[in-house]
Write a protein that holds these residues in place. Structure first.
Motif, mmCIF file in Angstrom:
data_model
loop_
_atom_site.group_PDB
_atom_site.id
_atom_site.type_symbol
_atom_site.label_atom_id
_atom_site.label_comp_id
_atom_site.label_asym_id
_atom_site.label_seq_id
_atom_site.Cartn_x
_atom_site.Cartn_y
_atom_site.Cartn_z
ATOM 1 N N THR A 500 0.936 -1.018 0.089
ATOM 2 C CA THR A 500 0.169 -0.004 0.017
ATOM 3 C C THR A 500 0.984 1.291 0.292
ATOM 4 O O THR A 500 2.114 1.126 0.455
ATOM 5 N N ALA A 503 -1.641 8.244 0.159
ATOM 6 C CA ALA A 503 -1.958 9.108 -0.651
ATOM 7 C C ALA A 503 -2.978 10.210 -0.043
ATOM 8 O O ALA A 503 -3.992 10.034 0.109
ATOM 9 N N GLU A 506 -5.583 8.925 2.426
ATOM 10 C CA GLU A 506 -6.000 7.719 1.940
ATOM 11 C C GLU A 506 -4.950 6.399 1.901
ATOM 12 O O GLU A 506 -3.864 6.666 1.365
ATOM 13 N N ARG A 508 -4.101 3.529 -0.114
ATOM 14 C CA ARG A 508 -4.378 3.004 -1.767
ATOM 15 C C ARG A 508 -3.555 1.764 -1.943
ATOM 16 O O ARG A 508 -2.267 1.720 -1.373
ATOM 17 N N GLY A 526 -4.586 0.838 -7.142
ATOM 18 C CA GLY A 526 -5.332 1.954 -7.005
ATOM 19 C C GLY A 526 -6.549 2.143 -6.170
ATOM 20 O O GLY A 526 -7.283 3.199 -6.110
ATOM 21 N N ASP A 527 -7.006 0.524 -5.812
ATOM 22 C CA ASP A 527 -7.964 0.770 -4.804
ATOM 23 C C ASP A 527 -7.813 1.517 -3.400
ATOM 24 O O ASP A 527 -6.875 1.401 -3.142
ATOM 25 N N VAL A 528 -8.815 2.239 -3.084
ATOM 26 C CA VAL A 528 -8.521 2.833 -1.919
ATOM 27 C C VAL A 528 -9.075 1.979 -0.894
ATOM 28 O O VAL A 528 -10.525 1.962 -0.912
ATOM 29 N N PRO A 539 -5.182 4.519 7.763
ATOM 30 C CA PRO A 539 -4.067 4.709 6.810
ATOM 31 C C PRO A 539 -2.810 4.611 7.108
ATOM 32 O O PRO A 539 -1.797 3.889 6.666
ATOM 33 N N GLY A 559 -13.353 -1.210 -0.081
ATOM 34 C CA GLY A 559 -12.628 -0.253 -0.957
ATOM 35 C C GLY A 559 -13.225 0.545 -2.116
ATOM 36 O O GLY A 559 -14.157 -0.098 -2.378
ATOM 37 N N ARG A 561 -13.036 1.568 -5.708
ATOM 38 C CA ARG A 561 -12.490 1.496 -7.305
ATOM 39 C C ARG A 561 -12.927 2.572 -7.818
ATOM 40 O O ARG A 561 -14.376 2.569 -8.210
#
Ligand code: ZN
Length: 608
Positions: A500, A503, A506, A508, A526-528, A539, A559, A561
């Motif tokens: 991970t 960001a 977040e 990510r 890219g999934d959060v 996080p 999550g 997308r």
């Protein structure tokens, strides 16, 4: 006739961040003179298309009258036939802090010729001259020029005329201009200089003393005399940064100012050790890749990719020796070196890509894969630096074993230098294997098939055991665990098979690892991540949240997308043993200890 091609670098308007670069040709080609700007800089294997920074390209003839210019491609220009001397002028934007391009502002000017000096494809071997012009005014009164080029007629500040044997040499000598700090030392009779740009405090005496040891050890490894008459370390100190590029009689380095040795401090910080390792690495390249170089680079083709399967040897062997030379010159002890080796091995053992790509393939595809990492890189790519260094280690220990200690990788490097580098001959693609086999006195086809062209794990445990060392593996203890040392035993027990990145606030997904729980659950880079079993994902505390579970536990991750909420049922796996540390074996016999001393002792550099 072979009149010199005359270049002029004007750093006269620093506030515009634009260099003016002129090239004057006494006798332009009768059918119109062509010019091209390189697409890449040797040592950094990526097409960078430096011509994108050219704002204007104009030309005039011997009478000063304008000459028509036609652009012939993304990086080429053709001037109309004209009476000489033909003079072209490029206006080039320069605001890249890296060691690969160019920079110009009111604090400093830095130039790599590949970004600024157009090449004449039909005059590749012509000698070159370069005039360096400094900006005027009080602000720039302290600016001086540092470069590996030979001064022909320069003033006290280094402004004026320099010479290069040909275009290759011209663009192999980066130029640092500014109000820099400076130190000198001599290694094996060769004058060395350190130039440090950027605001910083540094213990120049200590740095010169330490580098003298590293440089002397390397010159003695390959054998005196050194292949250069002088050598220049060009350093740019910044808040946070790291990088280096090798050249034949100089190197450009980017470092964090805190990594430089501070006045009054005596300890060897991790940062300073890292900086010394970087200096050692680029200095080793003065032989390995700048002189001992693949046939594929002899000569360089500046306009397109230059393919070789040997970067593992040029970068990997250099990476193996960079810290090893710190050890042999006594700057770090054996325990510190073993820790660094364990960290390198950990980087390799953590990448599933090592089972998909060999170091030979990674070398060949450097241009599109290693230099252009993306979300799938850990699964698909192995580093020819890190695994290449381990292949170098394995080859060194194999040569020592097969020759009963009479031959080593040192001998291979000396043989490569004598057989190829010293003579200016390129190393053929099978040249390293055949020379190693010659030294071993037997074919090494199995070794090269497995270690260089194969994707299995290297037999390091067995090779290190012969030198009284134990290769150990354990699970990682969090994202900050780089390996190289014993764990605390409090490490995570489970693995979700993803990496991970923060960001903002977040968390990510950066990478989903092949064959892991996250991949099985359908997660994507890219999934959060927002919730784990109904609780908000922390996080900065996600590892701790996961650590509450046992291997085999079924959890649900929530999550986003894009902007769509998704559910991911995950079965957590046991944390893999992917973290390496290497320790002396207290049970080792006297012979193993002797072998280790011959390899890692401060006297390890045998005279060549
Ligand atoms: Zn390198």
């Amino acid at each position: 006739m072979n009149a010199p091609i005359r270049y002029t670098l004007l750093a006269t308007a620093p506030h515009t961040h634009r260099f003016l670069s002129r090239c004057t040709v006494a006798e332009p080609a009768a059918d119109g003179q062509c010019f091209v700007l390189p697409a890449w800089i040797p040592g950094s294997y990526l097409i960078r298309e430096f011509a994108k920074n050219v704002i204007a390209f104009t030309a005039c003839d011997g009478d000063g009258a304008p000459v028509a210019v036609t652009k012939t491609g993304k990086d080429g220009w053709r001037c109309a036939p004209c009476r000489g001397p033909l003079s072209v002028e490029l206006e080039v934007h320069a605001l890249d802090l890296s060691v690969r391009t160019a920079w110009l502002d009111t604090t400093r000017a830095y130039a790599n010729g590949t970004a600024l000096f157009p090449r004449l494809p039909d005059r590749a071997d012509a000698p070159c001259e370069l005039e360096v012009v400094l900006p005027q005014g009080e602000t720039y009164a302290g600016w001086r020029v540092a470069t590996g080029l030979t001064a022909l007629a320069t003033d006290a500040r280094g402004a004026g005329l320099y010479a290069a044997a040909d275009y290759d040499e011209l663009v192999d000598c980066p130029i640092e201009i500014g109000d820099w700090q400076h130190a000198r030392f001599t290694a094996c009779g060769v004058p060395h200089e350190i130039v440090i740009a950027g605001r910083c405090t540094v213990d120049l005496d200590r740095l010169a003393r330490d580098l003298e040891r590293v440089c002397s050890a390397q010159i003695r490894l390959f054998g005196e005399p050194a292949p250069f008459e002088r050598y220049l370390f060009l350093v740019m100190a910044v808040g946070d940064g790291y990088g280096g590029l090798e050249h034949r009689n100089s190197t450009s380095l980017l470092c964090a100012r805190d990594d430089l040795p501070q006045p009054g401090a005596a300890e060897l910080t991790d940062g300073y050790r890292t900086f010394l390792g970087l200096c050692s690495h680029e200095y080793f390249h003065a032989w390995n890749v700048k002189r001992i170089r693949p046939a594929a680079f002899t000569p360089y083709d500046y306009q397109r990719e230059n393919y070789t399967r040997l970067l593992w040897a040029f970068e990997g062997i250099t990476s193996y020796y960079d810290d090893l030379m710190l050890r042999r010159s006594g700057l770090i002890d054996e325990a510190a070196w073993l820790q660094l080796l364990g960290e390198t091995a950990t980087r390799v053992w953590r990448g599933p890509g090592r089972h998909r790509q060999s170091v030979a393939e990674s070398s060949f595809d450097a241009w599109t894969k290693f230099y252009r990492p993306d979300a799938d890189t850990p699964n698909a790519v192995v580093s020819y630096y890190a695994k290449g260094a381990l292949v170098a280690l394995a080859l060194d220990l194999t040569l020592r074993r097969l020759s009963r200690g009479t031959r080593s990788l040192d001998d291979l490097m000396r043989a490569l230098w004598q057989r190829y580098g010293r003579l200016g001959l390129g190393v053929p693609e099978d040249g390293i294997e055949s020379l190693a086999a010659e030294l071993a006195g037997q074919p090494l086809a199995d070794f090269f098939a497995a270690c260089v062209h194969g994707t299995g794990d290297l037999p390091l445990a067995e090779l290190l055991a012969g030198h009284g060392l134990v290769f150990r593996l354990r699970p990682a203890e969090g994202a900050t665990d780089k390996g190289g040392r014993a764990g605390s035993g409090t490490g995570g027990r489970v693995d979700a098979g993803l990496r991970t990145t923060l960001a903002g606030e977040e968390l990510r997904v950066a990478h989903v690892l092949d064959g892991g729980p996250a991949q099985a659950a359908g997660l994507a880079a890219g999934d959060v991540l927002v919730a784990l079993d109904g609780l908000r994902v922390q996080p900065r505390g996600f590892e701790r949240q996961l650590g509450r579970y046992a291997p085999g536990a079924r959890v649900e991750l929530l999550g986003f997308r894009r902007d769509e909420l998704m559910r991911f049922p995950l079965e957590l796996a046991a944390a893999p043993a992917d973290t390496v540390w290497i320790t002396p074996d207290p049970q080792a016999d006297a012979e193993a200890l002797q072998r280790r001393q011959a390899w890692l002792g401060e006297t390890g550099v045998s005279p060549g």
